[in-house]
Scaffold this motif. Sequence first.
Motif, PDB file in Angstrom:
ATOM      1  N   SER A   1       0.727  -1.145  -0.086  1.00 50.98           N
ATOM      2  CA  SER A   1       0.098   0.006  -0.090  1.00 50.98           C
ATOM      3  C   SER A   1       0.925   1.291  -0.031  1.00 50.98           C
ATOM      4  O   SER A   1       1.979   1.359   0.303  1.00 50.98           O
ATOM      5  CB  SER A   1      -0.945  -0.116   1.090  1.00 50.98           C
ATOM      6  OG  SER A   1      -1.671   1.356   1.380  1.00 50.98           O
ATOM      7  N   LEU A   2       0.307   2.246  -0.652  1.00 55.45           N
ATOM      8  CA  LEU A   2       1.068   3.338  -0.550  1.00 55.45           C
ATOM      9  C   LEU A   2       0.884   4.322   0.973  1.00 55.45           C
ATOM     10  O   LEU A   2       1.547   5.435   0.963  1.00 55.45           O
ATOM     11  CB  LEU A   2       0.572   4.364  -1.856  1.00 55.45           C
ATOM     12  CG  LEU A   2       0.848   4.117  -3.099  1.00 55.45           C
ATOM     13  CD1 LEU A   2       0.152   4.713  -4.321  1.00 55.45           C
ATOM     14  CD2 LEU A   2       2.225   3.875  -3.350  1.00 55.45           C
ATOM     15  N   TYR A   3       0.007   4.073   1.409  1.00 58.02           N
ATOM     16  CA  TYR A   3      -0.220   4.661   2.962  1.00 58.02           C
ATOM     17  C   TYR A   3       0.830   4.788   3.943  1.00 58.02           C
ATOM     18  O   TYR A   3       1.115   6.026   4.163  1.00 58.02           O
ATOM     19  CB  TYR A   3      -1.463   4.110   3.658  1.00 58.02           C
ATOM     20  CG  TYR A   3      -1.751   4.563   4.868  1.00 58.02           C
ATOM     21  CD1 TYR A   3      -2.605   5.755   5.049  1.00 58.02           C
ATOM     22  CD2 TYR A   3      -1.197   4.090   6.023  1.00 58.02           C
ATOM     23  CE1 TYR A   3      -2.918   6.300   6.308  1.00 58.02           C
ATOM     24  CE2 TYR A   3      -1.567   4.829   7.327  1.00 58.02           C
ATOM     25  CZ  TYR A   3      -2.290   5.887   7.283  1.00 58.02           C
ATOM     26  OH  TYR A   3      -2.623   6.536   8.629  1.00 58.02           O
ATOM     27  N   PRO A   4       1.730   3.790   3.990  1.00 56.66           N
ATOM     28  CA  PRO A   4       2.951   3.964   5.022  1.00 56.66           C
ATOM     29  C   PRO A   4       4.080   5.004   4.139  1.00 56.66           C
ATOM     30  O   PRO A   4       4.526   5.965   5.043  1.00 56.66           O
ATOM     31  CB  PRO A   4       3.712   2.697   4.953  1.00 56.66           C
ATOM     32  CG  PRO A   4       2.465   1.823   4.696  1.00 56.66           C
ATOM     33  CD  PRO A   4       1.576   2.341   3.543  1.00 56.66           C
ATOM     34  N   ILE A   5       3.993   5.171   2.981  1.00 58.00           N
ATOM     35  CA  ILE A   5       4.968   6.184   2.172  1.00 58.00           C
ATOM     36  C   ILE A   5       4.404   7.510   2.397  1.00 58.00           C
ATOM     37  O   ILE A   5       4.978   8.660   2.902  1.00 58.00           O
ATOM     38  CB  ILE A   5       5.007   5.960   0.774  1.00 58.00           C
ATOM     39  CG1 ILE A   5       5.704   4.494   0.527  1.00 58.00           C
ATOM     40  CG2 ILE A   5       5.705   7.010   0.037  1.00 58.00           C
ATOM     41  CD1 ILE A   5       5.816   4.181  -0.994  1.00 58.00           C
ATOM     42  N   LEU A   6       3.009   7.729   2.106  1.00 59.42           N
ATOM     43  CA  LEU A   6       2.411   9.064   2.459  1.00 59.42           C
ATOM     44  C   LEU A   6       2.415   9.431   3.678  1.00 59.42           C
ATOM     45  O   LEU A   6       2.482  10.756   4.183  1.00 59.42           O
ATOM     46  CB  LEU A   6       0.877   9.006   1.926  1.00 59.42           C
ATOM     47  CG  LEU A   6       0.638   8.762   0.419  1.00 59.42           C
ATOM     48  CD1 LEU A   6      -0.688   8.291   0.031  1.00 59.42           C
ATOM     49  CD2 LEU A   6       1.118   9.857  -0.377  1.00 59.42           C
ATOM     50  N   LEU A   7       2.186   8.474   4.722  1.00 54.54           N
ATOM     51  CA  LEU A   7       2.362   8.799   6.272  1.00 54.54           C
ATOM     52  C   LEU A   7       3.566   9.316   6.419  1.00 54.54           C
ATOM     53  O   LEU A   7       3.722  10.369   7.404  1.00 54.54           O
ATOM     54  CB  LEU A   7       1.972   7.605   7.028  1.00 54.54           C
ATOM     55  CG  LEU A   7       1.776   7.810   8.578  1.00 54.54           C
ATOM     56  CD1 LEU A   7       0.840   6.871   9.090  1.00 54.54           C
ATOM     57  CD2 LEU A   7       3.139   7.410   9.128  1.00 54.54           C
ATOM     58  N   SER A   8       4.589   8.638   6.090  1.00 57.47           N
ATOM     59  CA  SER A   8       6.043   9.012   6.255  1.00 57.47           C
ATOM     60  C   SER A   8       6.546  10.537   5.782  1.00 57.47           C
ATOM     61  O   SER A   8       6.965  11.542   6.295  1.00 57.47           O
ATOM     62  CB  SER A   8       7.069   8.070   5.610  1.00 57.47           C
ATOM     63  OG  SER A   8       6.953   6.818   6.158  1.00 57.47           O
ATOM     64  N   LEU A   9       5.752  10.618   4.608  1.00 59.11           N
ATOM     65  CA  LEU A   9       6.033  12.032   4.034  1.00 59.11           C
ATOM     66  C   LEU A   9       5.329  13.147   4.743  1.00 59.11           C
ATOM     67  O   LEU A   9       6.016  14.264   4.924  1.00 59.11           O
ATOM     68  CB  LEU A   9       5.603  11.921   2.532  1.00 59.11           C
ATOM     69  CG  LEU A   9       6.567  11.374   1.410  1.00 59.11           C
ATOM     70  CD1 LEU A   9       5.656  11.323   0.221  1.00 59.11           C
ATOM     71  CD2 LEU A   9       7.816  12.026   1.309  1.00 59.11           C
TER      72      LEU A   9
ATOM     73  N   PHE B   1       5.383  23.996   4.424  1.00 58.54           N
ATOM     74  CA  PHE B   1       4.252  23.525   5.284  1.00 58.54           C
ATOM     75  C   PHE B   1       2.788  23.197   4.431  1.00 58.54           C
ATOM     76  O   PHE B   1       2.146  22.394   4.793  1.00 58.54           O
ATOM     77  CB  PHE B   1       3.952  24.630   6.515  1.00 58.54           C
ATOM     78  CG  PHE B   1       3.098  23.949   7.436  1.00 58.54           C
ATOM     79  CD1 PHE B   1       3.208  22.773   8.078  1.00 58.54           C
ATOM     80  CD2 PHE B   1       1.713  24.458   7.463  1.00 58.54           C
ATOM     81  CE1 PHE B   1       2.388  22.392   9.118  1.00 58.54           C
ATOM     82  CE2 PHE B   1       0.760  23.628   8.359  1.00 58.54           C
ATOM     83  CZ  PHE B   1       1.217  22.917   9.078  1.00 58.54           C
ATOM     84  N   PRO B   2       2.478  24.006   3.412  1.00 60.98           N
ATOM     85  CA  PRO B   2       1.269  23.738   2.635  1.00 60.98           C
ATOM     86  C   PRO B   2       1.247  22.400   1.959  1.00 60.98           C
ATOM     87  O   PRO B   2       0.287  21.729   1.938  1.00 60.98           O
ATOM     88  CB  PRO B   2       1.316  24.805   1.587  1.00 60.98           C
ATOM     89  CG  PRO B   2       2.083  25.909   2.105  1.00 60.98           C
ATOM     90  CD  PRO B   2       3.156  25.353   3.025  1.00 60.98           C
ATOM     91  N   ALA B   3       2.537  21.720   1.921  1.00 58.17           N
ATOM     92  CA  ALA B   3       2.513  20.246   1.642  1.00 58.17           C
ATOM     93  C   ALA B   3       1.835  19.361   2.199  1.00 58.17           C
ATOM     94  O   ALA B   3       1.259  18.399   1.972  1.00 58.17           O
ATOM     95  CB  ALA B   3       4.147  20.126   1.022  1.00 58.17           C
ATOM     96  N   ALA B   4       2.042  19.629   3.542  1.00 55.00           N
ATOM     97  CA  ALA B   4       1.216  18.536   4.541  1.00 55.00           C
ATOM     98  C   ALA B   4      -0.125  18.861   4.312  1.00 55.00           C
ATOM     99  O   ALA B   4      -0.823  17.668   4.578  1.00 55.00           O
ATOM    100  CB  ALA B   4       1.571  19.483   6.090  1.00 55.00           C
ATOM    101  N   TYR B   5      -0.843  19.889   3.837  1.00 56.67           N
ATOM    102  CA  TYR B   5      -2.301  19.791   3.855  1.00 56.67           C
ATOM    103  C   TYR B   5      -2.544  19.184   2.319  1.00 56.67           C
ATOM    104  O   TYR B   5      -3.469  18.522   2.149  1.00 56.67           O
ATOM    105  CB  TYR B   5      -2.726  21.453   3.666  1.00 56.67           C
ATOM    106  CG  TYR B   5      -3.174  21.685   5.125  1.00 56.67           C
ATOM    107  CD1 TYR B   5      -4.348  21.473   5.788  1.00 56.67           C
ATOM    108  CD2 TYR B   5      -2.313  22.180   6.019  1.00 56.67           C
ATOM    109  CE1 TYR B   5      -4.687  21.987   6.807  1.00 56.67           C
ATOM    110  CE2 TYR B   5      -2.472  22.621   7.379  1.00 56.67           C
ATOM    111  CZ  TYR B   5      -3.571  22.405   7.735  1.00 56.67           C
ATOM    112  OH  TYR B   5      -4.055  22.723   9.023  1.00 56.67           O
ATOM    113  N   VAL B   6      -1.721  19.196   1.483  1.00 58.94           N
ATOM    114  CA  VAL B   6      -1.944  18.545   0.161  1.00 58.94           C
ATOM    115  C   VAL B   6      -1.765  17.094   0.573  1.00 58.94           C
ATOM    116  O   VAL B   6      -2.703  16.179   0.023  1.00 58.94           O
ATOM    117  CB  VAL B   6      -0.746  18.787  -0.586  1.00 58.94           C
ATOM    118  CG1 VAL B   6      -1.009  17.889  -2.010  1.00 58.94           C
ATOM    119  CG2 VAL B   6      -0.855  20.488  -1.224  1.00 58.94           C
ATOM    120  N   ILE B   7      -0.755  16.593   1.369  1.00 63.03           N
ATOM    121  CA  ILE B   7      -0.795  15.095   1.639  1.00 63.03           C
ATOM    122  C   ILE B   7      -1.811  14.727   2.509  1.00 63.03           C
ATOM    123  O   ILE B   7      -2.468  13.722   2.447  1.00 63.03           O
ATOM    124  CB  ILE B   7       0.727  14.638   2.223  1.00 63.03           C
ATOM    125  CG1 ILE B   7       1.624  15.272   1.218  1.00 63.03           C
ATOM    126  CG2 ILE B   7       0.652  13.235   2.571  1.00 63.03           C
ATOM    127  CD1 ILE B   7       2.968  14.942   1.972  1.00 63.03           C
TER     128      ILE B   7
END
Length: 220
Positions: A14-22, A52-58
Motif C-alpha cells: 500500500s502507498l499509505y505508509p509512504i504518504l504517512l512518512s512524507l 508547510f502547505p505540502a502537509a495539507y496537500v498530503i
Amino acid sequence: MTNTQPRFIRVQDSLYPILLSLFVAVFMISNITSTKGVTIGPLVTDGAFFLFPAAYVIGDVLAECYGFKAARRAIWAGFFTTIMAVVAFYVAIWLPAADFYENQDAFSAILGLVPRIVFASLCGYAVGQMLNAWTLTLIKRRTGEKSLWQRLIGSTIVGEFGDTLIFCLIAAPVIGITTVSDTVNYVVVGFIWKTLVEVIVMPITYTVIAWVKKRENYYA
C-alpha cells in the motif's frame, strides 16, 4: 518435525505508509524552519512558508483516499513524533559539549526555540489537520465521488484558518513579532498564502489522488 524456515510479517502493498512518512517528515522539517522569521517586502512570515502547505496537500490525499480514521492516524503519528523530537533536542542541549565543539550557544539558541514553536505548531496542526480531514470527509459523504474541488477547497479554507490562527498567535512572539499589526499581517499572510498554494497546486493534488486511487484499486 520442527519448521526451521524463517518467518516474517508480510508488509502490505500500500502507498499509505509512504504518504504517512512524507506527511510526518514535512511537519517535522517545518517545525525547524519555522523558527526563523522572514520578511519579503511588506510580507511577514516564517521559514516554513514554502514547505508547510505540502502537509495539507498530503493530508487531503490521505483523507480523500483512505478516510478520516486513516488521516487521523497520520496526524497523531506526526504529533507524537514531534514531541519525541522536542525531547531529543532538549536532551542534546543538556548534554555537556565536548571541548572541541564551539557551537553550543548557537545550537541551544536555534533548537531552544523549537519547543515553543512546536507547541504552537502542534496546537495548530492538530486542530487544522483534524478540521481539514473532517471537513473533506463530511463533504464527501454528501457529494460522493463528484465535486472533488469542493472538498479540497472547503477543507483547505476551514483547516488552514484554524491552523494558521492558532499557530501564529502562539508563535509570533518567539520569532520576534510583537505588535498587533504585524501579528495580524502574520496571520492573514499565512492563511492567504497557504490557501493560495493549495489552490495553485490543486491540479497536482487531483493527479496524485487519481494515481493513488488507481494504484490502490480504489474502484475495484
